[in-house]
Motif scaffolding. Structure first.
Motif, PDB file in Angstrom:
ATOM      1  N   ILE A  85       0.846  -1.210   0.000  1.00  0.00           N
ATOM      2  CA  ILE A  85       0.000   0.000   0.000  1.00  0.00           C
ATOM      3  C   ILE A  85       0.875   1.252   0.000  1.00  0.00           C
ATOM      4  O   ILE A  85       0.619   2.199  -0.744  1.00  0.00           O
ATOM      5  CB  ILE A  85      -0.980  -0.014   1.196  1.00  0.00           C
ATOM      6  CG1 ILE A  85      -2.038  -1.100   0.988  1.00  0.00           C
ATOM      7  CG2 ILE A  85      -1.627   1.356   1.394  1.00  0.00           C
ATOM      8  CD1 ILE A  85      -2.901  -1.372   2.212  1.00  0.00           C
ATOM      9  N   GLU A  86       1.912   1.260   0.821  1.00  0.00           N
ATOM     10  CA  GLU A  86       2.829   2.415   0.857  1.00  0.00           C
ATOM     11  C   GLU A  86       3.487   2.637  -0.499  1.00  0.00           C
ATOM     12  O   GLU A  86       3.635   3.761  -0.954  1.00  0.00           O
ATOM     13  CB  GLU A  86       3.895   2.242   1.946  1.00  0.00           C
ATOM     14  CG  GLU A  86       3.384   2.515   3.336  1.00  0.00           C
ATOM     15  CD  GLU A  86       2.765   3.898   3.482  1.00  0.00           C
ATOM     16  OE1 GLU A  86       3.406   4.894   3.105  1.00  0.00           O
ATOM     17  OE2 GLU A  86       1.619   3.977   3.971  1.00  0.00           O
ATOM     18  N   SER A  87       3.864   1.548  -1.142  1.00  0.00           N
ATOM     19  CA  SER A  87       4.473   1.641  -2.463  1.00  0.00           C
ATOM     20  C   SER A  87       3.489   2.241  -3.472  1.00  0.00           C
ATOM     21  O   SER A  87       3.859   3.082  -4.300  1.00  0.00           O
ATOM     22  CB  SER A  87       4.924   0.251  -2.928  1.00  0.00           C
ATOM     23  OG  SER A  87       5.479   0.317  -4.204  1.00  0.00           O
ATOM     24  N   LEU A  88       2.228   1.826  -3.394  1.00  0.00           N
ATOM     25  CA  LEU A  88       1.204   2.392  -4.281  1.00  0.00           C
ATOM     26  C   LEU A  88       1.020   3.886  -4.029  1.00  0.00           C
ATOM     27  O   LEU A  88       0.870   4.667  -4.979  1.00  0.00           O
ATOM     28  CB  LEU A  88      -0.139   1.678  -4.080  1.00  0.00           C
ATOM     29  CG  LEU A  88      -0.255   0.265  -4.629  1.00  0.00           C
ATOM     30  CD1 LEU A  88      -1.599  -0.338  -4.222  1.00  0.00           C
ATOM     31  CD2 LEU A  88      -0.093   0.241  -6.135  1.00  0.00           C
ATOM     32  N   LYS A  89       1.045   4.267  -2.767  1.00  0.00           N
ATOM     33  CA  LYS A  89       0.891   5.684  -2.434  1.00  0.00           C
ATOM     34  C   LYS A  89       2.039   6.505  -3.028  1.00  0.00           C
ATOM     35  O   LYS A  89       1.822   7.609  -3.531  1.00  0.00           O
ATOM     36  CB  LYS A  89       0.813   5.879  -0.915  1.00  0.00           C
ATOM     37  CG  LYS A  89      -0.514   5.410  -0.333  1.00  0.00           C
ATOM     38  CD  LYS A  89      -0.547   5.575   1.173  1.00  0.00           C
ATOM     39  CE  LYS A  89      -1.874   5.104   1.752  1.00  0.00           C
ATOM     40  NZ  LYS A  89      -1.901   5.218   3.220  1.00  0.00           N
ATOM     41  N   HIS A  90       3.241   5.961  -2.986  1.00  0.00           N
ATOM     42  CA  HIS A  90       4.388   6.659  -3.582  1.00  0.00           C
ATOM     43  C   HIS A  90       4.243   6.744  -5.101  1.00  0.00           C
ATOM     44  O   HIS A  90       4.674   7.714  -5.715  1.00  0.00           O
ATOM     45  CB  HIS A  90       5.702   5.969  -3.212  1.00  0.00           C
ATOM     46  CG  HIS A  90       6.060   6.115  -1.768  1.00  0.00           C
ATOM     47  ND1 HIS A  90       6.417   7.318  -1.203  1.00  0.00           N
ATOM     48  CD2 HIS A  90       6.102   5.205  -0.764  1.00  0.00           C
ATOM     49  CE1 HIS A  90       6.669   7.145   0.085  1.00  0.00           C
ATOM     50  NE2 HIS A  90       6.475   5.877   0.375  1.00  0.00           N
ATOM     51  N   SER A  91       3.637   5.718  -5.695  1.00  0.00           N
ATOM     52  CA  SER A  91       3.433   5.698  -7.148  1.00  0.00           C
ATOM     53  C   SER A  91       2.459   6.772  -7.613  1.00  0.00           C
ATOM     54  O   SER A  91       2.498   7.181  -8.774  1.00  0.00           O
ATOM     55  CB  SER A  91       2.896   4.333  -7.596  1.00  0.00           C
ATOM     56  OG  SER A  91       3.820   3.331  -7.317  1.00  0.00           O
ATOM     57  N   LEU A 103      -6.658   4.574  -8.522  1.00  0.00           N
ATOM     58  CA  LEU A 103      -5.608   4.128  -7.627  1.00  0.00           C
ATOM     59  C   LEU A 103      -5.980   4.409  -6.172  1.00  0.00           C
ATOM     60  O   LEU A 103      -5.793   3.559  -5.290  1.00  0.00           O
ATOM     61  CB  LEU A 103      -4.281   4.797  -7.991  1.00  0.00           C
ATOM     62  CG  LEU A 103      -3.000   4.201  -7.441  1.00  0.00           C
ATOM     63  CD1 LEU A 103      -2.906   2.708  -7.706  1.00  0.00           C
ATOM     64  CD2 LEU A 103      -1.804   4.917  -8.027  1.00  0.00           C
ATOM     65  N   LYS A 104      -6.550   5.586  -5.917  1.00  0.00           N
ATOM     66  CA  LYS A 104      -7.009   5.906  -4.557  1.00  0.00           C
ATOM     67  C   LYS A 104      -8.082   4.914  -4.100  1.00  0.00           C
ATOM     68  O   LYS A 104      -8.070   4.452  -2.950  1.00  0.00           O
ATOM     69  CB  LYS A 104      -7.589   7.326  -4.517  1.00  0.00           C
ATOM     70  CG  LYS A 104      -6.574   8.422  -4.499  1.00  0.00           C
ATOM     71  CD  LYS A 104      -7.273   9.777  -4.427  1.00  0.00           C
ATOM     72  CE  LYS A 104      -6.291  10.931  -4.453  1.00  0.00           C
ATOM     73  NZ  LYS A 104      -6.978  12.241  -4.452  1.00  0.00           N
ATOM     74  N   GLU A 105      -9.005   4.581  -4.992  1.00  0.00           N
ATOM     75  CA  GLU A 105     -10.071   3.630  -4.656  1.00  0.00           C
ATOM     76  C   GLU A 105      -9.486   2.251  -4.356  1.00  0.00           C
ATOM     77  O   GLU A 105      -9.933   1.576  -3.419  1.00  0.00           O
ATOM     78  CB  GLU A 105     -11.082   3.543  -5.796  1.00  0.00           C
ATOM     79  CG  GLU A 105     -11.922   4.798  -5.954  1.00  0.00           C
ATOM     80  CD  GLU A 105     -12.815   4.760  -7.178  1.00  0.00           C
ATOM     81  OE1 GLU A 105     -13.016   3.658  -7.757  1.00  0.00           O
ATOM     82  OE2 GLU A 105     -13.328   5.832  -7.564  1.00  0.00           O
ATOM     83  N   PHE A 106      -8.498   1.852  -5.146  1.00  0.00           N
ATOM     84  CA  PHE A 106      -7.856   0.557  -4.929  1.00  0.00           C
ATOM     85  C   PHE A 106      -7.144   0.525  -3.581  1.00  0.00           C
ATOM     86  O   PHE A 106      -7.262  -0.436  -2.818  1.00  0.00           O
ATOM     87  CB  PHE A 106      -6.889   0.259  -6.074  1.00  0.00           C
ATOM     88  CG  PHE A 106      -6.197  -1.065  -5.950  1.00  0.00           C
ATOM     89  CD1 PHE A 106      -6.916  -2.255  -5.894  1.00  0.00           C
ATOM     90  CD2 PHE A 106      -4.810  -1.137  -5.882  1.00  0.00           C
ATOM     91  CE1 PHE A 106      -6.275  -3.477  -5.772  1.00  0.00           C
ATOM     92  CE2 PHE A 106      -4.161  -2.349  -5.767  1.00  0.00           C
ATOM     93  CZ  PHE A 106      -4.896  -3.533  -5.715  1.00  0.00           C
ATOM     94  N   ILE A 107      -6.439   1.588  -3.265  1.00  0.00           N
ATOM     95  CA  ILE A 107      -5.736   1.678  -1.981  1.00  0.00           C
ATOM     96  C   ILE A 107      -6.729   1.598  -0.827  1.00  0.00           C
ATOM     97  O   ILE A 107      -6.513   0.865   0.143  1.00  0.00           O
ATOM     98  CB  ILE A 107      -4.883   2.966  -1.911  1.00  0.00           C
ATOM     99  CG1 ILE A 107      -3.685   2.854  -2.860  1.00  0.00           C
ATOM    100  CG2 ILE A 107      -4.421   3.241  -0.483  1.00  0.00           C
ATOM    101  CD1 ILE A 107      -2.934   4.155  -3.075  1.00  0.00           C
TER     102      ILE A 107
END
Length: 135
Positions: A85-91, A103-107
């Protein structure tokens, strides 16, 4: 190589210059993402799992590589959902406008899911990403 387990699905490996030489890989191979670099990363993950008795799921995989003094490298392998999740947030920093909202919805879905369902969501997401890249 020196290994340290941080959780059920997280291990750090410290690779010395001699370790890189043993595998016939250079720092440039890792930075340039050469075939030798990928082979080294995969082999070290396998060795880290065997050494620390980790059964990798191959879902929600993240890798953090840090350069240390004396030409050593720290490679932290993780398959923990929180790290993913942290990696996605950085992406999100590099995402285009059309990608940010999904992407926000997926997170959010991952943050609200239990471990099993989060892994299923990630597996489906990663499969879709691979198919998109192939198209």
């Amino acid at each position: 190589m020196e290994y340290k387990k941080h959780g059920d699905l997280k291990v750090t490996c410290i690779a010395e210059k001699d370790d890189l030489e043993f595998f016939g890989v250079t720092l440039e191979d890792l930075l340039d993402r050469t075939e030798q670099g990928y082979h080294f990363i995969k082999k070290v993950k396998e060795l880290a799992g065997m050494n620390q008795k980790v059964t990798w799921t191959n879902v929600a995989y993240t890798l953090q590589i840090s350069m240390l003094e004396d030409e050593r490298l720290s490679l932290t392998y993780s398959e923990e959902i929180s790290e993913y999740i942290e990696s996605l947030k950085h992406s999100m920093v590099m995402a285009d406008q059309a990608t940010i909202e999904p992407l926000k919805e997926f997170i959010t879905a991952l943050e609200n899911a239990d471990e099993e369902n989060a892994r299923k969501l990630v597996a489906r997401f990663e499969k879709n990403v691979r198919q998109t890249k192939e198209d």
